[in-house]
Design a protein around this motif. Structure first.
Motif, mmCIF file in Angstrom:
data_model
loop_
_atom_site.group_PDB
_atom_site.id
_atom_site.type_symbol
_atom_site.label_atom_id
_atom_site.label_comp_id
_atom_site.label_asym_id
_atom_site.label_seq_id
_atom_site.Cartn_x
_atom_site.Cartn_y
_atom_site.Cartn_z
ATOM 1 N N LYS A 68 12.302 -4.550 8.912
ATOM 2 C CA LYS A 68 13.354 -3.620 8.600
ATOM 3 C C LYS A 68 13.053 -3.194 7.045
ATOM 4 O O LYS A 68 13.214 -1.873 7.075
ATOM 5 N N SER A 69 12.553 -3.984 6.245
ATOM 6 C CA SER A 69 12.460 -3.539 4.938
ATOM 7 C C SER A 69 10.832 -2.379 5.048
ATOM 8 O O SER A 69 11.188 -1.217 4.262
ATOM 9 N N LEU A 70 10.121 -2.812 5.840
ATOM 10 C CA LEU A 70 8.946 -1.922 5.974
ATOM 11 C C LEU A 70 9.226 -0.319 6.458
ATOM 12 O O LEU A 70 9.184 0.681 6.024
ATOM 13 N N ILE A 71 10.048 -0.561 7.460
ATOM 14 C CA ILE A 71 10.484 0.803 8.455
ATOM 15 C C ILE A 71 11.121 1.712 7.652
ATOM 16 O O ILE A 71 11.085 2.722 7.514
ATOM 17 N N SER A 72 12.215 1.152 6.675
ATOM 18 C CA SER A 72 12.970 1.797 5.885
ATOM 19 C C SER A 72 12.299 2.445 4.713
ATOM 20 O O SER A 72 12.776 3.616 4.077
ATOM 21 N N GLU A 73 11.061 1.888 4.326
ATOM 22 C CA GLU A 73 10.406 2.593 3.272
ATOM 23 C C GLU A 73 9.178 3.456 3.806
ATOM 24 O O GLU A 73 8.758 4.422 2.854
ATOM 25 N N LEU A 74 9.006 3.532 5.122
ATOM 26 C CA LEU A 74 8.006 4.480 5.640
ATOM 27 C C LEU A 74 8.638 5.915 6.271
ATOM 28 O O LEU A 74 9.977 5.805 6.693
ATOM 29 N N PRO A 75 7.993 6.879 6.017
ATOM 30 C CA PRO A 75 8.594 8.224 6.640
ATOM 31 C C PRO A 75 8.538 7.923 8.088
ATOM 32 O O PRO A 75 7.582 7.399 8.690
ATOM 33 N N ARG A 76 9.639 8.615 8.721
ATOM 34 C CA ARG A 76 9.326 8.200 10.175
ATOM 35 C C ARG A 76 8.512 9.514 10.807
ATOM 36 O O ARG A 76 8.473 10.484 10.600
ATOM 37 N N PRO A 77 7.780 8.714 11.680
ATOM 38 C CA PRO A 77 6.721 9.430 12.485
ATOM 39 C C PRO A 77 7.220 10.965 13.018
ATOM 40 O O PRO A 77 8.206 11.004 13.597
ATOM 41 N N ALA A 78 6.486 11.988 12.785
ATOM 42 C CA ALA A 78 6.725 13.430 13.233
ATOM 43 C C ALA A 78 7.109 13.397 14.676
ATOM 44 O O ALA A 78 7.984 14.008 15.183
ATOM 45 N N ASN A 79 6.624 12.373 15.493
ATOM 46 C CA ASN A 79 6.688 12.488 16.957
ATOM 47 C C ASN A 79 7.588 11.519 17.591
ATOM 48 O O ASN A 79 7.981 11.720 18.917
ATOM 49 N N LEU A 80 8.553 11.178 16.757
ATOM 50 C CA LEU A 80 9.658 10.492 17.057
ATOM 51 C C LEU A 80 10.954 11.353 16.777
ATOM 52 O O LEU A 80 11.057 12.092 16.003
ATOM 53 N N MET A 86 0.837 -1.297 0.070
ATOM 54 C CA MET A 86 -0.072 -0.140 0.193
ATOM 55 C C MET A 86 0.782 1.309 0.101
ATOM 56 O O MET A 86 0.588 2.167 -0.561
ATOM 57 N N ASN A 87 1.947 1.236 0.864
ATOM 58 C CA ASN A 87 2.997 2.398 0.869
ATOM 59 C C ASN A 87 3.521 2.715 -0.747
ATOM 60 O O ASN A 87 3.506 3.794 -1.049
ATOM 61 N N THR A 88 3.919 1.651 -1.370
ATOM 62 C CA THR A 88 4.527 1.645 -2.490
ATOM 63 C C THR A 88 3.527 2.392 -3.645
ATOM 64 O O THR A 88 3.792 3.096 -4.459
ATOM 65 N N LYS A 89 2.119 1.779 -3.523
ATOM 66 C CA LYS A 89 1.077 2.204 -4.553
ATOM 67 C C LYS A 89 0.533 3.810 -4.219
ATOM 68 O O LYS A 89 0.610 4.468 -5.031
ATOM 69 N N PHE A 90 0.621 4.276 -2.995
ATOM 70 C CA PHE A 90 0.299 5.516 -2.536
ATOM 71 C C PHE A 90 1.082 6.572 -2.213
ATOM 72 O O PHE A 90 0.876 7.666 -1.795
ATOM 73 N N ARG A 91 2.461 6.151 -1.783
ATOM 74 C CA ARG A 91 3.231 6.994 -1.174
ATOM 75 C C ARG A 91 3.457 8.430 -2.028
ATOM 76 O O ARG A 91 3.282 9.534 -1.473
ATOM 77 N N SER A 92 3.772 8.557 -3.443
ATOM 78 C CA SER A 92 3.681 9.552 -4.006
ATOM 79 C C SER A 92 2.307 10.659 -3.933
ATOM 80 O O SER A 92 2.648 11.838 -3.920
#
Length: 214
Positions: free
Chosen positions: A202-214, A140-146
């Motif tokens: 690890k792969s999923l986390i590397s592709e997601l933007p880091r949450p703003a509250n971290l 889902m991230n790959t499809k909708f990230r942009s």
């Protein structure tokens, strides 16, 4: 002579003890009868039949709503909240990785899909279920990230020209991003593992933007 008589008396006493000794085991629980076996089989069969009928019903609803993904997601969300059939929810999010299903999925569906993913990660402990949930989140991230980033940038800097639908797109994008933030937080602990599930995390986390509250 006296010793011989004493020996005969001891032998006689031993013989009496042997006669009184019963080598058979004490009372034990009797083995189930054939009727009890049959009753148990019927009980197990009835339980399995009920589960299968429930699963078939849920799958039929999902398939009948395939052209109306919003309705299917609403049904599955209720199932997840009620914990009525975790298997059907897992089957659905697994199917969302397939190209045919992704083609029917739009950004307005994304928050509900991520809600199901979050439910699986939060409630399931098997490696298969967790892997399916993480793979679906990546898909889902790959499809909708942009599209998400485009909508979020437009909210911050303004879009090009007049966009009457901008508010709606931004609201949906923010809702989806909140879902991805929750996924990021839930998956984080699995990234420390040294196995296939850890690699997926690890792969999923590397592709997601880091949450703003971290």
């Amino acid at each position: 002579m006296e010793q011989m008589q004493r020996a005969r008396q001891e032998d006689s006493h031993a013989a009496e003890m042997l006669q009184d000794f019963d080598p058979s085991p004490g009372p034990t629980k009797s083995a189930p009868t054939e009727i009890e076996h049959i009753e148990q089989l019927f009980k197990v069969h009835g339980t399995l039949s009920l589960r299968m009928e429930r699963r078939i019903t849920h799958l039929k609803i999902g398939r009948s709503d395939a052209s109306n993904l919003k309705s299917a997601l609403s049904h599955l969300t209720r199932m997840a909240q009620d914990n009525t059939d975790a298997g059907a929810v897992l089957d659905f999010i697994n199917a969302m990785q397939h190209q045919r299903m992704k083609e029917r999925c739009y950004i307005e569906h994304l928050p509900s899909i991520l809600e199901l993913v979050i439910h699986v990660i939060s409630t399931q402990k098997t490696e298969r279920a967790l892997t399916v949930a993480m793979k679906t989140a990546r898909s889902m991230n790959t499809k909708f990230r942009s599209k998400l980033e485009e909508a979020l940038r437009a909210a911050q800097y303004g879009g090009i020209g007049v966009d009457l639908n901008l508010d709606g797109r931004v609201e949906r994008a923010r809702a989806a991003q909140r879902g991805f933030d929750d996924v990021f937080m839930l998956v984080g602990p699995y990234a420390t593992r040294s196995d296939g599930l850890g690699d997926e995390a690890k792969s999923l986390i590397s592709e997601l933007p880091r949450p703003a509250n971290l």
